[in-house]
Design a protein around this motif. Structure first.
Motif, PDB file in Angstrom:
ATOM      1  N   LYS A   1     -37.360  -0.634  31.433  1.00 40.44           N
ATOM      2  CA  LYS A   1     -35.987  -0.218  31.199  1.00 40.44           C
ATOM      3  C   LYS A   1     -36.027   1.079  30.400  1.00 40.44           C
ATOM      4  O   LYS A   1     -36.957   1.307  29.631  1.00 40.44           O
ATOM      5  CB  LYS A   1     -35.238  -1.288  30.397  1.00 40.44           C
ATOM      6  N   PRO A   2     -35.027   1.908  30.532  1.00 43.26           N
ATOM      7  CA  PRO A   2     -35.016   3.129  29.719  1.00 43.26           C
ATOM      8  C   PRO A   2     -34.873   2.786  28.237  1.00 43.26           C
ATOM      9  O   PRO A   2     -34.418   1.704  27.871  1.00 43.26           O
ATOM     10  CB  PRO A   2     -33.798   3.897  30.235  1.00 43.26           C
ATOM     11  N   ALA A   3     -35.262   3.704  27.399  1.00 38.24           N
ATOM     12  CA  ALA A   3     -35.201   3.472  25.954  1.00 38.24           C
ATOM     13  C   ALA A   3     -33.763   3.228  25.528  1.00 38.24           C
ATOM     14  O   ALA A   3     -32.860   3.951  25.948  1.00 38.24           O
ATOM     15  CB  ALA A   3     -35.768   4.675  25.209  1.00 38.24           C
ATOM     16  N   PRO A   4     -33.522   2.207  24.689  1.00 34.62           N
ATOM     17  CA  PRO A   4     -32.142   1.906  24.270  1.00 34.62           C
ATOM     18  C   PRO A   4     -31.621   2.957  23.291  1.00 34.62           C
ATOM     19  O   PRO A   4     -32.381   3.593  22.576  1.00 34.62           O
ATOM     20  CB  PRO A   4     -32.269   0.545  23.601  1.00 34.62           C
ATOM     21  N   LYS A   5     -30.314   3.102  23.264  1.00 36.67           N
ATOM     22  CA  LYS A   5     -29.669   4.035  22.340  1.00 36.67           C
ATOM     23  C   LYS A   5     -29.364   3.298  21.039  1.00 36.67           C
ATOM     24  O   LYS A   5     -28.883   2.180  21.043  1.00 36.67           O
ATOM     25  CB  LYS A   5     -28.365   4.554  22.940  1.00 36.67           C
ATOM     26  N   VAL A   6     -29.637   3.945  19.911  1.00 39.99           N
ATOM     27  CA  VAL A   6     -29.389   3.345  18.610  1.00 39.99           C
ATOM     28  C   VAL A   6     -28.043   3.855  18.106  1.00 39.99           C
ATOM     29  O   VAL A   6     -27.808   5.059  18.066  1.00 39.99           O
ATOM     30  CB  VAL A   6     -30.510   3.692  17.614  1.00 39.99           C
ATOM     31  N   VAL A   7     -27.153   2.926  17.729  1.00 40.15           N
ATOM     32  CA  VAL A   7     -25.814   3.284  17.292  1.00 40.15           C
ATOM     33  C   VAL A   7     -25.549   2.620  15.940  1.00 40.15           C
ATOM     34  O   VAL A   7     -25.956   1.484  15.704  1.00 40.15           O
ATOM     35  CB  VAL A   7     -24.768   2.794  18.331  1.00 40.15           C
ATOM     36  N   GLN A   8     -24.825   3.323  15.071  1.00 39.91           N
ATOM     37  CA  GLN A   8     -24.479   2.762  13.768  1.00 39.91           C
ATOM     38  C   GLN A   8     -23.090   2.138  13.873  1.00 39.91           C
ATOM     39  O   GLN A   8     -22.129   2.806  14.245  1.00 39.91           O
ATOM     40  CB  GLN A   8     -24.489   3.845  12.703  1.00 39.91           C
TER      41      GLN A   8
ATOM     42  N   MET B   1     -27.557  -0.440  11.861  1.00 38.94           N
ATOM     43  CA  MET B   1     -28.034   0.208  13.091  1.00 38.94           C
ATOM     44  C   MET B   1     -28.229  -0.865  14.154  1.00 38.94           C
ATOM     45  O   MET B   1     -28.873  -1.870  13.910  1.00 38.94           O
ATOM     46  CB  MET B   1     -29.362   0.929  12.839  1.00 38.94           C
ATOM     47  N   THR B   2     -27.651  -0.641  15.312  1.00 38.13           N
ATOM     48  CA  THR B   2     -27.799  -1.588  16.409  1.00 38.13           C
ATOM     49  C   THR B   2     -28.189  -0.842  17.665  1.00 38.13           C
ATOM     50  O   THR B   2     -28.019   0.374  17.763  1.00 38.13           O
ATOM     51  CB  THR B   2     -26.490  -2.349  16.677  1.00 38.13           C
ATOM     52  N   LEU B   3     -28.716  -1.574  18.619  1.00 35.77           N
ATOM     53  CA  LEU B   3     -29.071  -1.003  19.911  1.00 35.77           C
ATOM     54  C   LEU B   3     -27.872  -1.108  20.832  1.00 35.77           C
ATOM     55  O   LEU B   3     -27.234  -2.154  20.920  1.00 35.77           O
ATOM     56  CB  LEU B   3     -30.254  -1.750  20.512  1.00 35.77           C
ATOM     57  N   GLU B   4     -27.583  -0.038  21.521  1.00 34.51           N
ATOM     58  CA  GLU B   4     -26.433  -0.039  22.419  1.00 34.51           C
ATOM     59  C   GLU B   4     -26.921  -0.308  23.834  1.00 34.51           C
ATOM     60  O   GLU B   4     -27.674   0.477  24.400  1.00 34.51           O
ATOM     61  CB  GLU B   4     -25.720   1.303  22.364  1.00 34.51           C
TER      62      GLU B   4
END
Length: 160
Positions: A88-95, A106-109
């Motif tokens: 899978k592509p690298a997950p985006k990190v979102v605050q 910080m969570t993974l989107e």
């Protein structure tokens, strides 16, 4: 005793002179073989031996014993299916701000899981009600166990 009937003795033989004669004969034969050749001929000879060497290394060696027999031991016709692996592509990190604690974390989107996470997460009021129900259930079980073990009179006196 005659000299011919005697057992031969290795010390009697003149082995040093025999070795010198053999060495001289070998060096004379080598001198006859070495004829002056030009640089181009020498390079061509080298290229030819190099080509033969590579050909012998690249072609598989035939085992004549196995070639004579038709059934080769441990021969496997099975080739497993090719499995293509992917990631899978690298997950985006979102605050995001957590509604329960009010702290940013910080969570993974993930596009797929975003709606499911919000549905599964209870509100702070629901969390408090659930915790209170669990505490009451634990207290009830504790009282029942205590009444069973110590007797019902002590549990009634504590509650009053």
């Amino acid at each position: 005793m005659s000299k011919k009937s005697a057992v031969p003795d290795a010390w009697d033989d003149d082995w040093e002179s025999q070795a010198d004669k053999a060495d001289a004969a070998a060096s004379a034969a080598k001198a006859d073989e070495e004829v002056k050749i030009s640089k181009a001929e020498r390079l061509a000879k080298h290229a030819e031996t190099n080509r033969k060497l590579w050909e012998s290394a690249e072609e598989p060696e035939t085992f004549h014993f196995l070639a004579a027999r038709d059934n080769v031991p441990l021969k496997s016709e099975f080739k497993p299916a090719l499995k293509v692996l992917s990631r899978k592509p690298a997950p985006k990190v979102v605050q995001r701000v957590d509604p329960v604690t009010g702290l940013a974390k910080m969570t993974l989107e993930d596009e797929d899981d975003e709606g499911e996470q919000q549905k599964d997460q209870p509100s702070p009021e629901e969390l408090r009600l659930k915790a209170q129900r669990e505490r009451e259930e634990k207290q009830r079980r504790y009282d029942e166990a205590r009444a069973r073990i110590l007797g019902s009179t002590t549990s009634k006196s504590i509650q009053q």
